[in-house]
Scaffold this motif. Structure first.
Motif, PDB file in Angstrom:
ATOM      1  N   ALA A  84      60.052  80.515  27.264  1.00  0.00           N
ATOM      2  CA  ALA A  84      60.137  80.631  28.732  1.00  0.00           C
ATOM      3  C   ALA A  84      61.543  80.669  29.297  1.00  0.00           C
ATOM      4  O   ALA A  84      61.733  81.522  30.314  1.00  0.00           O
ATOM      5  CB  ALA A  84      59.610  79.140  29.168  1.00  0.00           C
ATOM      6  N   ALA A  85      62.452  80.108  28.580  1.00  0.00           N
ATOM      7  CA  ALA A  85      63.779  79.964  28.891  1.00  0.00           C
ATOM      8  C   ALA A  85      64.288  81.621  28.796  1.00  0.00           C
ATOM      9  O   ALA A  85      65.032  82.166  29.739  1.00  0.00           O
ATOM     10  CB  ALA A  85      64.841  79.174  28.019  1.00  0.00           C
ATOM     11  N   ILE A  86      63.938  82.345  27.889  1.00  0.00           N
ATOM     12  CA  ILE A  86      64.195  83.789  27.458  1.00  0.00           C
ATOM     13  C   ILE A  86      63.624  84.638  28.856  1.00  0.00           C
ATOM     14  O   ILE A  86      64.257  85.316  29.409  1.00  0.00           O
ATOM     15  CB  ILE A  86      63.887  84.249  26.192  1.00  0.00           C
ATOM     16  N   SER A  87      62.241  84.405  28.976  1.00  0.00           N
ATOM     17  CA  SER A  87      61.749  85.014  30.266  1.00  0.00           C
ATOM     18  C   SER A  87      62.284  84.734  31.531  1.00  0.00           C
ATOM     19  O   SER A  87      62.441  85.671  32.143  1.00  0.00           O
ATOM     20  CB  SER A  87      60.071  84.658  30.269  1.00  0.00           C
ATOM     21  N   GLU A  88      62.662  83.545  31.664  1.00  0.00           N
ATOM     22  CA  GLU A  88      63.521  83.094  32.920  1.00  0.00           C
ATOM     23  C   GLU A  88      64.782  83.865  33.018  1.00  0.00           C
ATOM     24  O   GLU A  88      65.038  84.494  34.276  1.00  0.00           O
ATOM     25  CB  GLU A  88      63.616  81.545  33.033  1.00  0.00           C
ATOM     26  N   THR A  89      65.491  83.936  31.856  1.00  0.00           N
ATOM     27  CA  THR A  89      66.573  84.791  32.060  1.00  0.00           C
ATOM     28  C   THR A  89      66.528  86.062  32.226  1.00  0.00           C
ATOM     29  O   THR A  89      67.118  86.811  32.999  1.00  0.00           O
ATOM     30  CB  THR A  89      67.394  84.725  30.677  1.00  0.00           C
ATOM     31  N   ASN A  90      65.471  86.685  31.567  1.00  0.00           N
ATOM     32  CA  ASN A  90      65.224  88.093  31.851  1.00  0.00           C
ATOM     33  C   ASN A  90      64.791  88.231  33.303  1.00  0.00           C
ATOM     34  O   ASN A  90      64.915  89.341  34.051  1.00  0.00           O
ATOM     35  CB  ASN A  90      64.007  88.723  31.030  1.00  0.00           C
ATOM     36  N   ALA A  91      63.915  87.335  33.740  1.00  0.00           N
ATOM     37  CA  ALA A  91      63.452  87.507  35.275  1.00  0.00           C
ATOM     38  C   ALA A  91      64.789  87.442  36.103  1.00  0.00           C
ATOM     39  O   ALA A  91      64.930  88.415  37.105  1.00  0.00           O
ATOM     40  CB  ALA A  91      62.602  86.357  35.643  1.00  0.00           C
ATOM     41  N   THR A 180      58.492  93.283  40.189  1.00  0.00           N
ATOM     42  CA  THR A 180      57.150  93.118  39.772  1.00  0.00           C
ATOM     43  C   THR A 180      57.005  92.305  38.471  1.00  0.00           C
ATOM     44  O   THR A 180      56.785  91.357  38.064  1.00  0.00           O
ATOM     45  CB  THR A 180      56.307  94.157  39.570  1.00  0.00           C
ATOM     46  N   ASN A 181      57.994  93.054  37.535  1.00  0.00           N
ATOM     47  CA  ASN A 181      58.347  92.338  36.041  1.00  0.00           C
ATOM     48  C   ASN A 181      59.119  90.967  36.443  1.00  0.00           C
ATOM     49  O   ASN A 181      58.540  90.134  35.335  1.00  0.00           O
ATOM     50  CB  ASN A 181      59.256  93.501  35.662  1.00  0.00           C
ATOM     51  N   ALA A 182      59.791  90.812  37.480  1.00  0.00           N
ATOM     52  CA  ALA A 182      60.303  89.487  37.440  1.00  0.00           C
ATOM     53  C   ALA A 182      59.347  88.563  37.665  1.00  0.00           C
ATOM     54  O   ALA A 182      59.211  87.185  37.319  1.00  0.00           O
ATOM     55  CB  ALA A 182      61.557  89.270  38.590  1.00  0.00           C
ATOM     56  N   ALA A 183      58.586  88.875  38.889  1.00  0.00           N
ATOM     57  CA  ALA A 183      57.086  88.034  39.042  1.00  0.00           C
ATOM     58  C   ALA A 183      56.334  87.566  37.865  1.00  0.00           C
ATOM     59  O   ALA A 183      56.005  86.524  37.722  1.00  0.00           O
ATOM     60  CB  ALA A 183      56.439  88.742  40.124  1.00  0.00           C
ATOM     61  N   THR A 184      56.052  88.932  37.219  1.00  0.00           N
ATOM     62  CA  THR A 184      55.147  88.664  35.797  1.00  0.00           C
ATOM     63  C   THR A 184      56.034  87.678  35.103  1.00  0.00           C
ATOM     64  O   THR A 184      55.486  86.803  34.464  1.00  0.00           O
ATOM     65  CB  THR A 184      54.975  89.804  35.202  1.00  0.00           C
ATOM     66  N   GLU A 186      58.200  85.749  35.817  1.00  0.00           N
ATOM     67  CA  GLU A 186      58.199  84.250  36.287  1.00  0.00           C
ATOM     68  C   GLU A 186      56.879  83.548  36.025  1.00  0.00           C
ATOM     69  O   GLU A 186      56.932  82.285  35.610  1.00  0.00           O
ATOM     70  CB  GLU A 186      58.451  84.230  37.933  1.00  0.00           C
ATOM     71  N   THR A 187      55.659  84.098  36.490  1.00  0.00           N
ATOM     72  CA  THR A 187      54.541  83.604  36.010  1.00  0.00           C
ATOM     73  C   THR A 187      54.206  83.372  34.539  1.00  0.00           C
ATOM     74  O   THR A 187      53.626  82.233  34.402  1.00  0.00           O
ATOM     75  CB  THR A 187      53.263  84.580  36.600  1.00  0.00           C
ATOM     76  N   ASN A 188      54.645  84.243  33.881  1.00  0.00           N
ATOM     77  CA  ASN A 188      54.663  83.701  32.383  1.00  0.00           C
ATOM     78  C   ASN A 188      55.303  82.499  31.977  1.00  0.00           C
ATOM     79  O   ASN A 188      55.106  81.729  31.136  1.00  0.00           O
ATOM     80  CB  ASN A 188      54.978  85.045  31.500  1.00  0.00           C
ATOM     81  N   ALA A 189      56.580  82.634  32.735  1.00  0.00           N
ATOM     82  CA  ALA A 189      57.421  81.427  32.405  1.00  0.00           C
ATOM     83  C   ALA A 189      56.761  80.247  32.929  1.00  0.00           C
ATOM     84  O   ALA A 189      56.606  79.300  32.004  1.00  0.00           O
ATOM     85  CB  ALA A 189      58.819  81.625  32.911  1.00  0.00           C
TER      86      ALA A 189
END
Length: 438
Positions: A84-91, A180-184, A186-189
């Motif tokens: 989740a942290a990695i996804s949040e950073t990527n977002a 969109t990727n950021a939203a996705t 963020e949702t995944n996170a």
């Protein structure tokens, strides 16, 4: 008698000697019940201890499994949190990139608008120059050249504007995709965070369950330990009862069991303090002893039945049947001389002799004197004075007054036994008077 340390409920025995009881102490008869109760208690405690121990082992295994599950879930939660942290950073990075792209697109659009304005201005100037060209050829040529240069510059500016617009559109598309990727992401996170929270909650619950299982296992282990202690205590009590029971059953060294009496074996087959003891004696002596008394006073059953001990002045059953001493018919069983008493065999022999003697004297029933004598002599007997027979012809008992003698077939003199007429005899009173007078 003291009260036993572990009294039992005594059943199924009699202590009445007249009813066949062997002993007079209910504690002896109750020993099997005590042992049975203690052994049953020891076995029940041992079974309970084994069950508790098995339950404790099962609970310990469950606790270990729960702990392992907690570790696994915690690892999964940590991994989810990291993802989740990695996804949040990527977002965040994607959002930054999109913002930068949008800024760049805005700048390019502004530049394109400026270029278009400049182009319009140049075109207006070119038109003015063309109008002025009709007035002056030199001015027109100069203006024409200037206009041509301006038109070329305007074309270049338009081309640059178009390129900038295309780049702006591409950047806008990239920015939208990144958004969109950021939203996705963020949702995944958010989902990962929720899953991590759920995993953490599950881990907490399982940890609580593991703690409860561990507490239950500890309690059951304590119960198992208590049951084992109780079982050991019961086993110790059972061993004590078993030892006491064994002493009551087999002890023959003369020491009383628990200070209360002798063992069953001592009373049955003998032992110090029982064998040949005054007022005691064991069962075997009372049944079979034929060399001495059973208790220094009385003789055994076997002695009274078939014994020959001189001390048994009452005589045994066999002596009374066959004869005194070593069963000699002519030997008195008890007494001597005028007080002698003989066996049944002796008196039977005497009776037989009396019958034989009577047969010698009384011949039976015959019709004549000759027939009576002939039958008697044919039996190998001798006719003597005093012999008797019943004459069926005269219906009278006759006696021999003169025995036959000589050769041939002589017949003796036989006279009937007749009643004496006492009518002429003196009376009793007269006889007494005469006796006194004389």
């Amino acid at each position: 008698m003291t009260t036993p340390a572990r009294p039992g409920q005594f059943t199924g025995a009699t202590d009445n000697a007249a009813s066949g009881g062997l002993f007079t102490d209910t504690l002896v008869d109750g020993i099997p019940d005590i042992i049975g109760a203690d052994v049953a208690s020891a076995q029940a405690s041992a079974t309970a201890a084994a069950t508790s121990e098995a339950n404790a082992a099962t609970s310990a295994t469950n606790a270990a499994n729960s702990a392992a599950s907690v570790g696994t879930d915690a690892t999964a939660a940590a991994a989810s949190a990291a993802a989740a942290a990695i996804s949040e950073t990527n977002a965040g990075n994607s959002a930054t990139t999109a913002s930068t792209g949008a800024t760049t697109a805005t700048t390019k659009a502004s530049e394109a608008s400026t270029s278009a304005t400049n182009a319009a201005t140049s075109e207006t100037a070119a038109a003015g120059s063309a109008t002025s060209a009709s007035s002056s050829a030199t001015s027109a040529t100069t203006s024409s050249n200037t206009a041509l240069s301006g038109a070329t510059a305007a074309g270049n500016s338009a081309t640059a504007a178009a390129t900038s617009a295309t780049n702006a559109a591409t950047s806008e598309t990239n920015a939208s995709t990144s958004a969109t990727n950021a939203a996705t992401s963020e949702t995944n996170a958010g989902n990962s965070a929720t899953a991590a929270s759920n995993s953490a909650s599950t881990a907490t619950t399982q940890a609580s369950n593991a703690a409860t299982s561990a507490s239950t296992a500890s309690t059951q282990a304590t119960n198992a330990s208590n049951s084992a202690t109780a079982s050991a205590s019961s086993a110790t009590d059972a061993q004590g009862s078993e030892d006491e029971a064994e002493a009551w059953a087999q002890k023959t060294d003369g020491e009383a069991v628990t200070g209360e009496g002798y063992s069953a074996k001592a009373w049955a087959t003998g032992g110090t303090g029982v064998s040949q003891a005054s007022g005691a004696g064991h069962a075997k002596d009372w049944a079979t002893e034929t060399t001495t008394t059973a208790d220094n006073t009385e003789y055994s059953s076997k002695e009274y039945a078939i014994g020959v001990q001189a001390g048994n002045t009452s005589g045994s059953s066999k002596q009374w049947a066959l004869g005194g001493g070593n069963f000699v018919m002519a030997t008195p069983v008890t007494g001597s001389g005028g007080t002698a008493k003989y066996s049944a065999a002796y008196w039977a022999d005497q009776a037989a002799s009396s019958v034989a003697n009577f047969d010698e004297k009384y011949y039976g029933n015959y019709a004549t004197d000759a027939l009576a004598e002939n039958a008697h002599e044919a039996a190998g007997k001798t006719v003597t004075v005093g012999d008797l027979y019943y004459n069926t012809t005269d219906n009278a008992v006759k006696y021999c007054s003169v025995a036959p003698s000589g050769t041939g077939a002589p017949v003796g003199t036989w006279l009937p036994i007749q009643a004496t007429d006492t009518s002429s005899f003196a009376t009793k009173g007269f006889s007494i008077a005469m006796s006194i007078a004389l």
